[in-house]
Design a protein around this motif. Structure first.
Motif, PDB file in Angstrom:
ATOM      1  N   PRO A 107       0.812  -1.222   0.000  1.00  0.00           N
ATOM      2  CA  PRO A 107       0.000   0.000   0.000  1.00  0.00           C
ATOM      3  C   PRO A 107       0.839   1.263   0.000  1.00  0.00           C
ATOM      4  N   ARG A 108       0.230   2.356  -0.429  1.00  0.00           N
ATOM      5  CA  ARG A 108       0.889   3.660  -0.439  1.00  0.00           C
ATOM      6  C   ARG A 108       0.988   4.171   1.002  1.00  0.00           C
ATOM      7  N   LYS A 109       2.140   4.746   1.341  1.00  0.00           N
ATOM      8  CA  LYS A 109       2.319   5.353   2.671  1.00  0.00           C
ATOM      9  C   LYS A 109       2.303   6.871   2.514  1.00  0.00           C
ATOM     10  N   ALA A 146      -6.063  -3.573  -5.047  1.00  0.00           N
ATOM     11  CA  ALA A 146      -4.703  -3.091  -4.749  1.00  0.00           C
ATOM     12  C   ALA A 146      -4.250  -2.071  -5.787  1.00  0.00           C
ATOM     13  N   ASN A 147      -3.566  -1.061  -5.317  1.00  0.00           N
ATOM     14  CA  ASN A 147      -3.111   0.022  -6.199  1.00  0.00           C
ATOM     15  C   ASN A 147      -1.803  -0.291  -6.908  1.00  0.00           C
ATOM     16  N   PRO A 148      -1.581   0.267  -8.087  1.00  0.00           N
ATOM     17  CA  PRO A 148      -2.512   1.103  -8.845  1.00  0.00           C
ATOM     18  C   PRO A 148      -3.625   0.238  -9.441  1.00  0.00           C
ATOM     19  N   ARG A 173     -15.571   2.119  -6.771  1.00  0.00           N
ATOM     20  CA  ARG A 173     -16.822   2.313  -6.035  1.00  0.00           C
ATOM     21  C   ARG A 173     -16.576   3.106  -4.748  1.00  0.00           C
ATOM     22  N   LEU A 174     -15.378   2.972  -4.197  1.00  0.00           N
ATOM     23  CA  LEU A 174     -15.074   3.762  -2.991  1.00  0.00           C
ATOM     24  C   LEU A 174     -15.133   5.250  -3.341  1.00  0.00           C
ATOM     25  N   ASP A 175     -14.571   5.634  -4.483  1.00  0.00           N
ATOM     26  CA  ASP A 175     -14.608   7.039  -4.907  1.00  0.00           C
ATOM     27  C   ASP A 175     -16.047   7.476  -5.170  1.00  0.00           C
ATOM     28  N   ASN A 177     -18.739   6.235  -3.776  1.00  0.00           N
ATOM     29  CA  ASN A 177     -19.414   6.380  -2.477  1.00  0.00           C
ATOM     30  C   ASN A 177     -18.939   7.640  -1.758  1.00  0.00           C
ATOM     31  N   ARG A 178     -17.646   7.979  -1.917  1.00  0.00           N
ATOM     32  CA  ARG A 178     -17.129   9.221  -1.321  1.00  0.00           C
ATOM     33  C   ARG A 178     -17.844  10.428  -1.916  1.00  0.00           C
ATOM     34  N   ALA A 179     -18.069  10.399  -3.241  1.00  0.00           N
ATOM     35  CA  ALA A 179     -18.753  11.516  -3.908  1.00  0.00           C
ATOM     36  C   ALA A 179     -20.186  11.629  -3.383  1.00  0.00           C
ATOM     37  N   ASN A 202      -9.296   7.040 -13.675  1.00  0.00           N
ATOM     38  CA  ASN A 202      -8.332   6.320 -12.835  1.00  0.00           C
ATOM     39  C   ASN A 202      -8.705   6.446 -11.357  1.00  0.00           C
ATOM     40  N   HIS A 203      -8.445   5.414 -10.572  1.00  0.00           N
ATOM     41  CA  HIS A 203      -8.562   5.525  -9.108  1.00  0.00           C
ATOM     42  C   HIS A 203      -7.289   6.220  -8.612  1.00  0.00           C
ATOM     43  N   SER A 204      -7.229   7.536  -8.875  1.00  0.00           N
ATOM     44  CA  SER A 204      -6.048   8.316  -8.504  1.00  0.00           C
ATOM     45  C   SER A 204      -6.518   9.757  -8.395  1.00  0.00           C
ATOM     46  N   ARG A 246      -9.348  12.268  -1.201  1.00  0.00           N
ATOM     47  CA  ARG A 246      -9.864  11.654   0.037  1.00  0.00           C
ATOM     48  C   ARG A 246      -8.954  10.521   0.526  1.00  0.00           C
ATOM     49  N   GLY A 247      -8.418   9.733  -0.415  1.00  0.00           N
ATOM     50  CA  GLY A 247      -7.522   8.640  -0.010  1.00  0.00           C
ATOM     51  C   GLY A 247      -6.313   9.186   0.739  1.00  0.00           C
ATOM     52  N   ALA A 248      -5.739  10.276   0.203  1.00  0.00           N
ATOM     53  CA  ALA A 248      -4.566  10.880   0.851  1.00  0.00           C
ATOM     54  C   ALA A 248      -4.947  11.470   2.211  1.00  0.00           C
ATOM     55  N   ALA A 249      -6.151  12.056   2.314  1.00  0.00           N
ATOM     56  CA  ALA A 249      -6.598  12.645   3.593  1.00  0.00           C
ATOM     57  C   ALA A 249      -6.763  11.566   4.663  1.00  0.00           C
ATOM     58  N   ILE A 250      -7.243  10.391   4.244  1.00  0.00           N
ATOM     59  CA  ILE A 250      -7.410   9.286   5.209  1.00  0.00           C
ATOM     60  C   ILE A 250      -6.021   8.804   5.657  1.00  0.00           C
ATOM     61  N   ILE A 251      -5.087   8.698   4.704  1.00  0.00           N
ATOM     62  CA  ILE A 251      -3.730   8.255   5.060  1.00  0.00           C
ATOM     63  C   ILE A 251      -3.117   9.250   6.048  1.00  0.00           C
ATOM     64  N   LYS A 252      -3.327  10.547   5.818  1.00  0.00           N
ATOM     65  CA  LYS A 252      -2.771  11.567   6.703  1.00  0.00           C
ATOM     66  C   LYS A 252      -3.365  11.423   8.115  1.00  0.00           C
ATOM     67  N   GLN A 256      -2.503   5.176   7.830  1.00  0.00           N
ATOM     68  CA  GLN A 256      -2.720   3.944   7.069  1.00  0.00           C
ATOM     69  C   GLN A 256      -3.832   4.247   6.075  1.00  0.00           C
ATOM     70  N   SER A 257      -3.862   3.507   4.960  1.00  0.00           N
ATOM     71  CA  SER A 257      -4.896   3.856   3.978  1.00  0.00           C
ATOM     72  C   SER A 257      -6.251   3.291   4.397  1.00  0.00           C
ATOM     73  N   SER A 258      -7.280   3.802   3.729  1.00  0.00           N
ATOM     74  CA  SER A 258      -8.673   3.431   4.035  1.00  0.00           C
ATOM     75  C   SER A 258      -8.811   1.919   4.072  1.00  0.00           C
ATOM     76  N   ALA A 259      -9.531   1.416   5.043  1.00  0.00           N
ATOM     77  CA  ALA A 259      -9.715  -0.033   5.106  1.00  0.00           C
ATOM     78  C   ALA A 259     -11.191  -0.397   5.212  1.00  0.00           C
TER      79      ALA A 259
HETATM   80  O1  LMR Z   1      -5.057   6.547  -1.952  1.00  0.00           O
HETATM   81  C1  LMR Z   1      -4.553   5.494  -1.572  1.00  0.00           C
HETATM   82  O2  LMR Z   1      -3.409   5.162  -1.778  1.00  0.00           O
HETATM   83  C2  LMR Z   1      -5.400   4.528  -0.793  1.00  0.00           C
HETATM   84  C3  LMR Z   1      -6.635   4.177  -1.494  1.00  0.00           C
HETATM   85  O3  LMR Z   1      -6.487   3.978  -2.845  1.00  0.00           O
HETATM   86  C4  LMR Z   1      -7.751   5.119  -1.194  1.00  0.00           C
HETATM   87  O4  LMR Z   1      -8.334   5.662  -2.129  1.00  0.00           O
HETATM   88  O5  LMR Z   1      -8.088   5.287  -0.017  1.00  0.00           O
END
Ligand code: LMR
Ligand code: NAD
Length: 347
Positions: A107-109, A146-148, A173-175, A177-179, A202-204, A246-252, A256-259
């Protein structure tokens, strides 16, 4: 001729139990895996009448932790759970699986871009493509988490040519649902009253969360999100960047990334794919592009889709304005670049 509806009704009346569905979760000792396997065992993915057998795969250093997850699944005494395999052998893990949820990877840190995890992860997906091809059920449905995620799914598709390309998808789908969540918070309405947002691409952080066709159910009927929010400036800027980041905000926040949200969205993705989307509602899925909306064929790109009888179809005919076109093309361009980068990592 008896209709399918009548047969299904008679079937449930006779109370004939369904055959178990074999679900593979890779990376099952990780944090998404730990949130996901109990959801599957409780019926959140395939329904409350669908027994499941879980195949959990992880790598040797995580074998003891994986066995601990298996012990907990046994201790939880889930009525729908008919068997658990915990293994580090990819062939054993893939054997006869009907659904494969590919979470295993690095996972991305904090501070890392998704491209930083590219080389570690695409080689895993190349190897696991062959195992799925050889050992999974021929109609196995695959969801890459798993990313990417889009590019891992693309590599899996390209190195498992005998799996139908319609069966290989990735999680956006996570994105989606976030929207929905952001609109619901903004309007102070329940999230289930908001529908038909779209995640393109992209999921990015280049993904394009699009509300142009989204609606909100109000006491006076269904209204467009733009009409109710009445703030195009917010919808065209802060809303988009909040969902993208949002993914980066959760990691911050969690380091750890969203679970839990990733696990829950993975269940939503498979449930809608297998059991269908409600009438008049679409969801976002990363699927191979057939050229719809001018997106390069063969990329794994997130589109609005409806699902019926276990098949997804891209929603056609949506009007795309200039603002959207530019954003849809930018995220497609990133995916084409990721594809080249992935191939260079594999060489
Ligand atoms: O952004 C990340 O690296 C984690 C994950 O893909 C997310 O969207 O929460
Ligand atoms: N698409 C999405 O919406 C989304 C959302 C959140 C996280 N993710 C991604 O999901 C992945 C998993 O996240 P996590 O937080 O559970 O990570 P984690 O590190 O907690 O778990 C990953 C697990 O994968 C295992 N693993 C590594 N290589 C493997 C291999 N070759 N085969 C099987 N298992 C292997 C690791 O041992 C670990 O147990 C990451 O790539 C993360 O970036 C995607």
């Amino acid at each position: 001729m008896l209709s399918w509806k009548i047969i299904r009704h008679m079937w449930s009346f006779l109370n004939v139990p369904k055959d178990p569905c074999i679900v593979l979760v890779t990376g099952a000792a990780g944090q998404i895996g730990y949130a996901l396997v109990p959801m599957i065992a409780r019926g959140a993915m395939l329904g409350l009448d669908q027994p499941v057998i879980l195949h959990m795969l992880d790598i040797e250093p995580a074998a003891e932790a994986l066995n601990g997850v298996k012990m907990e699944l046994i201790d939880a005494a889930f009525p729908l759970l008919k068997g658990v395999v915990a293994t580090t052998d990819v062939a054993e893990a893939c054997k006869d699986v009907n659904i494969a949820v590919m979470v295993g990877g690095f996972p991305r840190k904090e501070g890392m871009e998704r491209k930083d995890v590219m080389s570690k992860n695409v080689s895993i997906y190349k190897a696991q493509a062959s195992a799925l091809e050889k050992h999974a059920a021929p109609d196995c449905k695959v969801l890459v988490v798993a990313n990417p995620a889009n590019t891992n799914a693309l590599i899996l598709k390209e190195f498992a040519p005998s799996i139908p390309e319609k069966n290989i998808t990735c999680l956006t789908r996570l994105d989606h649902n976030r929207a929905l969540g952001q609109i619901s918070e903004r309007l102070d309405v329940h999230v289930s009253d908001v529908k038909n947002v779209i995640i393109w691409g992209n999921h990015s952080s280049t993904q394009y969360p699009d509300v142009n066709h989204a609606t909100v159910t109000t006491s006076s009927g269904e209204k467009s999100v733009r009409e109710i929010v009445t703030d195009d400036n917010w919808l065209n800027s802060e809303f988009i960047s909040t969902v993208q980041q949002r993914g980066a905000a959760i990691i911050k926040a969690r380091k750890q990334s969203s679970a839990l949200s990733a696990a829950s969205s993975a269940c939503d993705h498979i449930r809608n794919w297998v059991l269908g989307t409600p009438k008049g509602t679409w969801v976002s899925m990363g699927v191979y592009s057939d050229g719809s909306y001018g997106i390069q064929e063969g990329l794994i790109y997130s589109f609005p889709v409806t699902c019926e009888k276990g098949e997804w179809s891209i929603v056609q005919g949506l009007k795309i304005d200039e603002f959207s076109r530019a954003k849809m093309d930018a995220t497609a361009k990133e995916l084409a670049e990721e594809k080249s980068l992935a191939y260079s990592c594999l060489n």
